[in-house]
Scaffold this motif. Structure first.
Motif, short mmCIF file in Angstrom:
data_model
loop_
_atom_site.label_atom_id
_atom_site.label_comp_id
_atom_site.label_asym_id
_atom_site.label_seq_id
_atom_site.Cartn_x
_atom_site.Cartn_y
_atom_site.Cartn_z
N LEU A 141 25.51 -9.10 0.15
CA LEU A 141 26.61 -9.47 1.03
C LEU A 141 27.88 -9.65 0.21
O LEU A 141 28.18 -10.76 -0.24
N PRO A 142 28.63 -8.55 0.01
CA PRO A 142 29.82 -8.65 -0.85
C PRO A 142 30.77 -9.73 -0.33
O PRO A 142 31.07 -9.79 0.85
N GLY A 143 31.20 -10.60 -1.23
CA GLY A 143 32.18 -11.61 -0.87
C GLY A 143 31.60 -12.87 -0.28
O GLY A 143 32.34 -13.80 0.07
N MET A 144 30.28 -12.95 -0.15
CA MET A 144 29.69 -14.14 0.47
C MET A 144 29.23 -15.17 -0.55
O MET A 144 29.09 -16.33 -0.24
N TYR A 145 28.93 -14.70 -1.75
CA TYR A 145 28.43 -15.61 -2.79
C TYR A 145 29.28 -15.43 -4.04
O TYR A 145 29.79 -14.34 -4.29
N ALA A 146 29.40 -16.50 -4.83
CA ALA A 146 30.08 -16.39 -6.11
C ALA A 146 29.25 -15.46 -7.02
O ALA A 146 28.04 -15.36 -6.86
N GLU A 147 29.93 -14.82 -7.96
CA GLU A 147 29.26 -13.91 -8.89
C GLU A 147 28.08 -14.62 -9.58
O GLU A 147 28.22 -15.73 -10.08
N GLY A 148 26.93 -13.96 -9.56
CA GLY A 148 25.76 -14.52 -10.23
C GLY A 148 24.98 -15.52 -9.38
O GLY A 148 23.95 -16.02 -9.81
N GLU A 149 25.47 -15.81 -8.19
CA GLU A 149 24.77 -16.80 -7.34
C GLU A 149 24.02 -16.10 -6.21
O GLU A 149 24.25 -14.93 -5.90
N TYR A 150 23.10 -16.84 -5.62
CA TYR A 150 22.31 -16.32 -4.50
C TYR A 150 21.73 -17.48 -3.72
O TYR A 150 21.71 -18.62 -4.20
N ASP A 151 21.27 -17.22 -2.52
CA ASP A 151 20.51 -18.22 -1.78
C ASP A 151 19.12 -17.65 -1.49
O ASP A 151 18.93 -16.42 -1.48
N LEU A 152 18.19 -18.55 -1.30
CA LEU A 152 16.81 -18.17 -1.04
C LEU A 152 16.29 -18.90 0.18
O LEU A 152 16.53 -20.09 0.34
N ALA A 153 15.56 -18.19 1.02
CA ALA A 153 14.84 -18.84 2.11
C ALA A 153 13.41 -18.31 2.09
O ALA A 153 13.17 -17.14 1.79
N GLY A 154 12.48 -19.18 2.37
CA GLY A 154 11.07 -18.79 2.38
C GLY A 154 10.44 -19.11 3.70
O GLY A 154 10.94 -19.93 4.49
N PHE A 155 9.34 -18.43 3.95
CA PHE A 155 8.69 -18.54 5.24
C PHE A 155 7.20 -18.38 5.01
O PHE A 155 6.77 -17.39 4.43
N ALA A 156 6.43 -19.39 5.41
CA ALA A 156 4.99 -19.35 5.18
C ALA A 156 4.23 -19.47 6.49
O ALA A 156 4.65 -20.19 7.39
N VAL A 157 3.14 -18.75 6.57
CA VAL A 157 2.24 -18.86 7.72
C VAL A 157 0.83 -19.16 7.20
O VAL A 157 0.36 -18.51 6.28
N GLY A 158 0.22 -20.16 7.80
CA GLY A 158 -1.16 -20.49 7.49
C GLY A 158 -1.96 -20.53 8.77
O GLY A 158 -1.44 -20.32 9.86
N VAL A 159 -3.26 -20.79 8.62
CA VAL A 159 -4.11 -20.81 9.81
C VAL A 159 -5.17 -21.89 9.65
O VAL A 159 -5.65 -22.16 8.55
N VAL A 160 -5.50 -22.53 10.77
CA VAL A 160 -6.49 -23.60 10.77
C VAL A 160 -7.24 -23.56 12.11
O VAL A 160 -6.66 -23.20 13.14
N SER A 161 -8.52 -23.87 12.08
CA SER A 161 -9.26 -23.99 13.32
C SER A 161 -8.71 -25.20 14.09
O SER A 161 -8.44 -26.24 13.49
N ARG A 162 -8.59 -25.06 15.38
CA ARG A 162 -7.95 -26.10 16.17
C ARG A 162 -8.60 -27.47 15.94
O ARG A 162 -7.93 -28.48 15.84
N LYS A 163 -9.93 -27.46 15.86
CA LYS A 163 -10.63 -28.74 15.73
C LYS A 163 -10.41 -29.39 14.36
O LYS A 163 -10.69 -30.57 14.17
N ASN A 164 -9.90 -28.62 13.41
CA ASN A 164 -9.69 -29.16 12.07
C ASN A 164 -8.23 -29.54 11.77
O ASN A 164 -7.90 -29.87 10.63
N ILE A 165 -7.38 -29.46 12.79
CA ILE A 165 -5.97 -29.79 12.55
C ILE A 165 -5.83 -31.25 12.12
O ILE A 165 -6.40 -32.15 12.73
N VAL A 166 -5.07 -31.45 11.05
CA VAL A 166 -4.74 -32.81 10.60
C VAL A 166 -3.34 -33.11 11.13
O VAL A 166 -2.37 -32.44 10.78
N ASP A 167 -3.22 -34.09 12.03
CA ASP A 167 -1.92 -34.30 12.68
C ASP A 167 -1.47 -35.76 12.71
O ASP A 167 -0.47 -36.09 13.33
N GLY A 168 -2.22 -36.64 12.06
CA GLY A 168 -1.78 -38.03 11.99
C GLY A 168 -2.10 -38.88 13.21
O GLY A 168 -1.91 -40.10 13.19
#
Lengths: 351, 351
Positions: A141-168
């Motif tokens: 994205l020209p002009g959006m970040y200072a030279e040498g800089e960047y941003d990062l976003a991550g996205f994770a998906v996991g899976v669990v059996s419904r009966k094993n959900i830990v929810d407090g």
């Protein structure tokens, strides 16, 4: 003279080269469920077999201004590790097994070596938690970040059996609250940490302040976020331990994160003691930053918290010790007035 | 005087207020599979019932420097719509049904109104494609972005029965290539478009150049990315149509995106004609930008492409017409030398 996309600041060849360099890194994270070579637009992943009523668990996060430390030091090969930690540690609080990860890398002008280093860190963490790096986007994205800089976003998906959900939801007064150590700041509070250490105290990244055990400030600040997926897997697969809640201690510290998994009318009384990494004392004294502010900004040495019935604490502690941990008996769940503001539901003994 | 997190540039209260404003927007996107009120760290979603051997399909994307047009005009309530379009249109190329979406919003100083407008656009698009806005991260990174600017990343997950995956593997010479119209630039090529329109031609966002039908340049540039999930759902659920490949036309245009779903040794001959949105001619003439460069940068009026056997083209066209489209007969699949470079596998008749 005709105008081209490249002249407008976008280097398609650099993007293509990065894609080529990323391929083997991503391939090394493959798990059995990933479907290879299907379609060119999206990643595909089957569900692990044997899951009863599978529930997908998903989270997204960034690494905050820990990025600025990477820029300052030119060390780019662990910040991606942090990114995975921030996302996957959230997902596993539910008892889920991490399945796949995607990353977004936004920059002004793409430096292929930097992008490759970042993705190498991502892939290393993905391998450690057994989740596939299924896709990603590199955006120039020209002009959006200072030279040498960047941003990062991550996205994770996991899976669990419904009966094993830990929810407090089953947390009860008297339950034991067990902490697992962090490695340092992890990926939170860096705007404050940098302000104190670099701007107020005028320390340089190469300085070796007392207490850091000979490490440079840069090393202490860049220490990667710990990954807690294997701890969760061990605790929840033991069978004998009723894991009632888990909390990933990020921005907001214990007061900001423990109440997120507590039913109304319950809080946590912290009466345990532990030795926190010296970087926190350096910040507290250097600011100075008041202890209350330290507690609601940093993890202060506790990266992940597990809540179990008091009678299961010894067994949970033993499981964690087998993983090489020295679990911290933080305190216990206590009743609080349901009107108690969120952040005041964590009570420090004697505070 | 003690230093606090707020003084270091992070406004936790603004973040909390934005979260409160986002809640009803996200709630309005709920689908039956979303599990409410479970856990505080991650979103949870069950799988739609009745899926045989479900495969998860996931993609991530941003909106490029279309962001700069939002910054320039102060119009922030459609750029999130674009974000969903960029991700979900990729996911549905596989035949998947969109399931959930997460967003990352990174900015230097959080403006709650801007953040809310962005998420409103995201939620509007999620509602249109029937996918849940399951989570998101708002990151305030002091010193990382220019005042008033931000970056966006989106993550979409869909699901498809394994036997129904559309992956291009059965595409054969003679197959019909059908285009569905874009609304304009969608979210690609903005670095070039802005360079030509704003810097070379010195147009202002409020100008109304000839050919744009009275629309301002800002309106033409901000026109939201179209969503093709309902087209895919209609085509793949018809039962009588053998949908062999689908392609989302993004950066790289037809030459960059069609070959992504073609087996080796096959290309596409483009012999259809269509009227492209006037913004493309404005850019081509204003640069000037050569036609070859236009083709490999912009969608040129074709946002999504479907490949079916020639004998199914009439039926596919009829299904699309029922959705109010005027499908474009782009051309047909043709054999090419397997050594043909990727981008030369799309052949323009007479070019």
């Amino acid at each position: 003279m005709a105008i081209t996309y490249r002249k407008a600041g976008v280097d398609i060849d650099a993007g293509d080269e990065l894609v080529e360099r990323i391929k083997p890194l991503a391939r090394a994270t493959r798990i059995a469920e990933v479907m290879e070579d299907v379609g060119g637009f999206a990643g595909m992943c089957r569900l692990p077999s044997g899951l009863e009523d599978p529930v997908l668990v998903s989270g997204t996060d960034g690494v905050g201004t820990k990025l600025k430390v990477a820029f300052l030091t030119g060390v780019h090969d662990t910040i991606g590790f942090d990114l995975v930690g921030m996302c996957v540690n959230d997902v596993v609080t539910t008892g889920a097994r991490p399945l796949f990860f995607l990353d977004y890398f936004g920059t002004g002008k793409l430096h292929v070596d930097v992008g490759e280093a970042v993705v190498r860190g991502i892939a290393n963490a993905c391998k450690e938690v057994g989740c596939a790096l299924l896709g990603g986007e590199t955006a120039e994205l020209p002009g959006m970040y200072a030279e040498g800089e960047y941003d990062l976003a991550g996205f994770a998906v996991g899976v669990v059996s419904r009966k094993n959900i830990v929810d407090g939801k089953r947390v009860a007064a008297g339950d034991a609250v067990i902490g697992i150590a962090s490695s340092g700041l992890h990926s939170n509070g860096y705007s404050l940490a940098r302000h104190v250490l670099l701007e107020t105290m005028h320390l340089a990244p190469s300085d070796t302040p007392e207490g850091l055990g000979g490490a440079t400030l840069a090393e202490a600040l860049l220490r990667p976020t710990r990954l807690y997926a294997r701890h969760v897997a061990a605790l929840t697969s033991d069978g004998g331990i009723d894991v009632r809640a888990m909390s990933h201690i990020t921005g907001g510290g214990l007061p900001g994160n423990l109440p997120r998994v507590l039913p109304d009318g319950l809080g946590v009384r912290i009466d345990g003691t532990w030795t926190r990494p010296a970087i926190f004392d350096l910040i507290a004294q250097g600011g100075p930053v008041e202890e209350k502010e330290m507690r609601r900004t940093f993890n202060l040495g506790i990266g992940f918290v597990v809540i179990v019935p008091a009678g299961h604490a010894a067994r949970a502690t033993a499981v964690l010790r087998e993983l090489g941990e020295e679990p911290i008996a933080l305190g216990e769940v206590v009743p609080v007035d349901p009107q108690t503001p969120f952040e005041e539901r964590v009570l420090w003994q004697g505070a």
